[in-house]
Write an enzyme that holds these catalytic residues in place. Structure first.
Site, short mmCIF file in Angstrom:
data_model
loop_
_atom_site.label_atom_id
_atom_site.label_comp_id
_atom_site.label_asym_id
_atom_site.label_seq_id
_atom_site.Cartn_x
_atom_site.Cartn_y
_atom_site.Cartn_z
CB CYS A 220 32.69 51.92 57.84
SG CYS A 220 32.02 52.67 56.34
CG HIS B 9 36.62 50.02 55.47
ND1 HIS B 9 35.88 49.17 56.24
CD2 HIS B 9 35.74 50.85 54.85
CE1 HIS B 9 34.60 49.47 56.09
NE2 HIS B 9 34.48 50.48 55.26
#
Length: 774
Positions: free
Chosen positions: A603, A715
């Site tokens: 991310c 994630h």
């Protein structure tokens, strides 16, 4: 004999006129009324003699209708269909009594406009309610004001109609002020304009924000009582059988409410619908105990759900519908055997600076607020809390509520929307959790209870001593003292449990983490470093790596810690451009660029690995642009809208270079603000095949040409056991270590936790206190 019909025309639509009203209008030779009402029923009165007049002419209109009827004609005097018709009828009877030869006065009621509005809102008038006109010309305002005060104090649902746009321009504002003096600003309010007819408008809001919706004489305002909530479909619901006492308005209450709106009335503790788990401090184990109680109830056939009104956390999760909540509630939902939902954590605060946080409400970002801004916003936030809890409670047999931090923080009580005010809202008893591992457990318990107000203390039905190491019988004298001193029973001593861990909520927990080093030297294990960014988020991504028996994972804060690492990971960040500057300040920027081993970015970490990160709208910080590490040929631009999805993906060829012999299917979730553009020097890591239940084809991530560096927005990547084992085995082979197969699945960790609590808590007593059948 001459006759005057006083006709109620209902909410104003021809389809909702009564049969008797149609008959009266058909029989009438002359129709008298307010011109706007007459326009609504024009097809029914065509060809008849019409006498119309404007607003605020009720007395003159009524007298003229009586005079025409007394002359020998049949007259229909048109009024609204709600309580206004009875005001007009009463006026007609009063004036007729003064006449020498009055006509016969016949009242023809219509469909109530108040009930019409209630049906549009979803029937919130199941209990006693008060209908109050704000512009009855024959009633002085001070009498209307007294009626409002009485209705508010009696906890009635209050229907307000006829607010004038001229004359007393503050009528609706004054009515709102009176109601706010007796009930909280988050009380649900429904506003319906043109109910059941063309141009109908419906708004559900709160008492505190109702004036943000335009209100005129065609609007009906229905203010809920202490039991009213808004369900999942947006309907106002007032459930039957709630316990609520009338509240007397206090002198100066209008001033008091600005500092702290009164908490809503709710069922008494022990209602059998909810239990709250509160603590003497942060990190005492509330989240784990909540999950365990959830599984205990699920195993007994109870439809149970978790709830935490407000979370402050950088570790979050995404629900199936794409909303963002705290990870703890997602894990607790798994303990309940149900999908996570935004109602389980309606308010999520994600700190973005030392004084401000991104505010996520019911799964969606509403903005970034400083502390004082958020305090001012809290009445709105608590309205959302009440709304979400109402839906959750309506859909389940039982709700286990988790508190936040300590319930005895005196400086925070005035703004509390996360602890005992929530228990009061839910009518829930509470158990107090104390952590013996940090020392002073008896002082924690007694001190916390002593600092509570009497009404707050009554909600605490039991104490749990958590994280004990040793012989619990040694605590006997202390437990006896606590029970004698406080009158609150100790429901159990729970030994330290290592078989289960709720993902931690914020970076503070990293300071307390004890490093677990596998046996042997650094050469016998995989040494993985995660850069400890200043705004690190979702570092729970790496819990599965820590669970591997030959992995030693550390959080890197300085250049010297990079030596000897077999893998370096850049985690997510709440402020990517700020954290790039942080790397420079710590001397890590150039050190990471020179790191010889494999590097992974998740991310925000993926964004940092690129050449440049731009934040033109300052959505994450005031730093509008920062140079990236340049390890991947990508650039990132921050967007104003956050991407939040549960996601399914499949590896592309470059992804198989990272994790050879891995199955292609991956699962995870996305939480990011930016869009990353790939250059010719990289290949995509994976292809997203699903977002929040919908099929998509979207490229994700990037892999360097040599496969040494890769990044992804996914994630939860390492929660995929097949990918994790394949990726780590690649590292093991390069280091000459033995490859490992995927770990065998043992007993469900939630069931292990439930069995642990079963052994150490007096569940029979606890469930009896909560009204749950054993």
């Amino acid at each position: 004999m001459s006759k005057l019909y006083v006709v109620g025309i209902g909410p104003g639509d021809l389809d909702h006129m009564t049969f008797q009203a149609n008959e009266a209008l058909d029989a009438a030779q002359v129709v008298v009324g307010y011109k706007t009402y007459l326009e609504l029923i024009q097809p029914l009165i065509a060809g008849k003699e019409i006498v119309s007049s404007g607003m605020m002419r009720e007395v003159e209109r009524c007298r003229e209708a009586l005079d025409i009827a007394a002359s020998g004609k049949v007259v229909a005097l048109v009024s609204s269909g709600d309580a206004g018709i009875y005001g007009m009828a009463g006026l007609a009877l009063e004036l007729a009594a003064e006449m020498a030869a009055p006509p016969e006065v016949v009242v023809v009621p219509g469909v109530s406009a108040v009930q019409a509005a209630a049906s549009v809102l979803g029937a919130p008038l199941m209990h006693d309610f008060a209908v109050i006109s704000l512009s009855d010309l024959l009633t002085p305002w001070d009498l209307i004001e007294r009626r409002l005060v009485a209705a508010a104090a009696a906890d009635f649902v209050v229907a307000l109609y006829n607010p004038r746009s001229k004359g007393r321009v503050t009528q609706i504002e004054e009515a709102r002020s009176i109601l706010l003096a007796a009930r909280p600003s988050e009380t649900p309010v429904g506003i319906v304009r043109n109910a059941l007819r063309e141009g109908e408008e419906r708004h559900v809001t709160t008492l505190g924000r109702m004036l943000e919706t335009p209100i005129d004489m065609f609007s009906l305002v229905i203010v809920g009582n202490s039991a009213t909530f808004v369900d999942r479909e947006g309907r106002m619901v007032t459930p039957r059988g709630y316990a609520a006492g009338a509240r007397e308005p206090k002198r100066g209450a209008r001033q008091e409410r600005k500092a702290h709106p009164p908490a809503p009335q709710a069922p008494a503790p022990g209602s059998g619908k909810a239990l709250m788990v509160v603590g003497t401090a942060s990190d005492v184990g509330k989240s784990v105990l909540t999950a365990g109680i959830c599984r205990l109830l699920k195993n007994r056939g109870v439809r149970v759900a978790p709830f935490k009104s407000q979370n402050m956390a950088l570790n979050s999760a995404v629900t199936p519908e794409g909303g963002e909540i705290g990870r703890a509630q997602a894990v607790q939902a798994a303990a309940c055997g149900i999908p996570p939902h935004t109602d389980m954590n309606p308010i999520l605060l994600k700190p973005s600076s030392d004084t401000g946080s991104q505010v996520v409400v019911q799964g969606t970002v509403v903005g970034t607020m400083a502390v004082q801004e958020y305090h001012a916003y809290k009445p709105v936030a608590f309205a959302k809390v009440r709304e979400s809890y109402g839906r959750l409670a309506a859909a389940h047999d039982f709700v286990v509520i988790e508190g936040a931090g300590s319930i005895a923080e005196i400086n925070l009580k005035a703004h509390d929307i996360a602890n005992l005010r929530v228990a009061e809202m839910a009518g829930a008893p509470a158990i107090l959790v104390a952590d013996i591992d940090r020392g002073g457990v008896f002082a924690q318990i007694v001190g916390t209870l002593e600092l509570l107000e009497p009404a707050e203390r009554e909600r605490i039905v039991g104490v749990v001593i958590n994280k004990f190491r040793g012989d619990a019988s040694l605590l006997g004298p202390g437990i006896d003292f606590v029970q004698r001193r406080t009158g609150v029973p100790v429901l159990g001593v729970v030994p330290y449990f290592t078989g289960f861990r709720i993902p931690e909520e914020d970076s503070v927990a990293l300071e307390k983490r004890v490093e677990r080093r596998p046996a042997g030297s650094a050469d016998d294990r995989l040494n993985i470093g995660v850069v400890k960014l200043s705004r690190i988020s979702n570092y729970t991504d790496f819990d599965p790596l820590e669970g591997e028996p030959d992995v030693h994972l550390t959080y890197v804060e300085g250049e010297e810690q990079l030596r000897g690492l077999d893998l370096l990971i850049l985690p997510g960040s709440k402020a990517t451009t700020t954290d790039l500057l942080f790397l420079v300040e710590r001397g890590l920027f150039d050190a990471i660029r020179a790191f010889p081993g494999p590097i992974v970015g998740i991310c925000g970490g993926y964004q940092m690995l690129g050449k440049r990160v731009s934040d033109p709208h300052a959505v994450e910080s005031s730093v509008r642009e920062a140079e990236g590490l340049g390890l991947l040929d990508v650039v990132t631009v921050m967007l104003e809208r956050k991407t939040t999805h549960q996601a399914g993906a499949e590896l592309l060829p470059a992804g198989f270079q990272v994790a050879p012999r891995c199955r292609p299917e991956l699962g995870g979730y996305e939480i990011h603000m930016g869009e990353t553009i790939l250059g010719p020097g990289v290949r995509p890591f994976a292809r997203l095949t699903e977002r929040s239940g919908r099929g998509v084809e979207v490229l994700d991530g990037a892999v360097s040409s040599d496969g040494r560096v890769f990044g992804t927005y996914l994630h939860g990547l390492f929660d995929n056991a097949g990918f994790r084992i394949s990726f780590l085995n690649r590292l093991r082979r390069s280091k000459g270590l033995e490859e490992r197969p995927a770990a065998e699945q043992g007993l469900d960790p939630f069931d292990r936790l439930a069995a642990h609590l079963e052994r150490h808590l007096d569940l029979e007593r606890l469930f009896a206190l909560c009204g749950i059948p054993r």
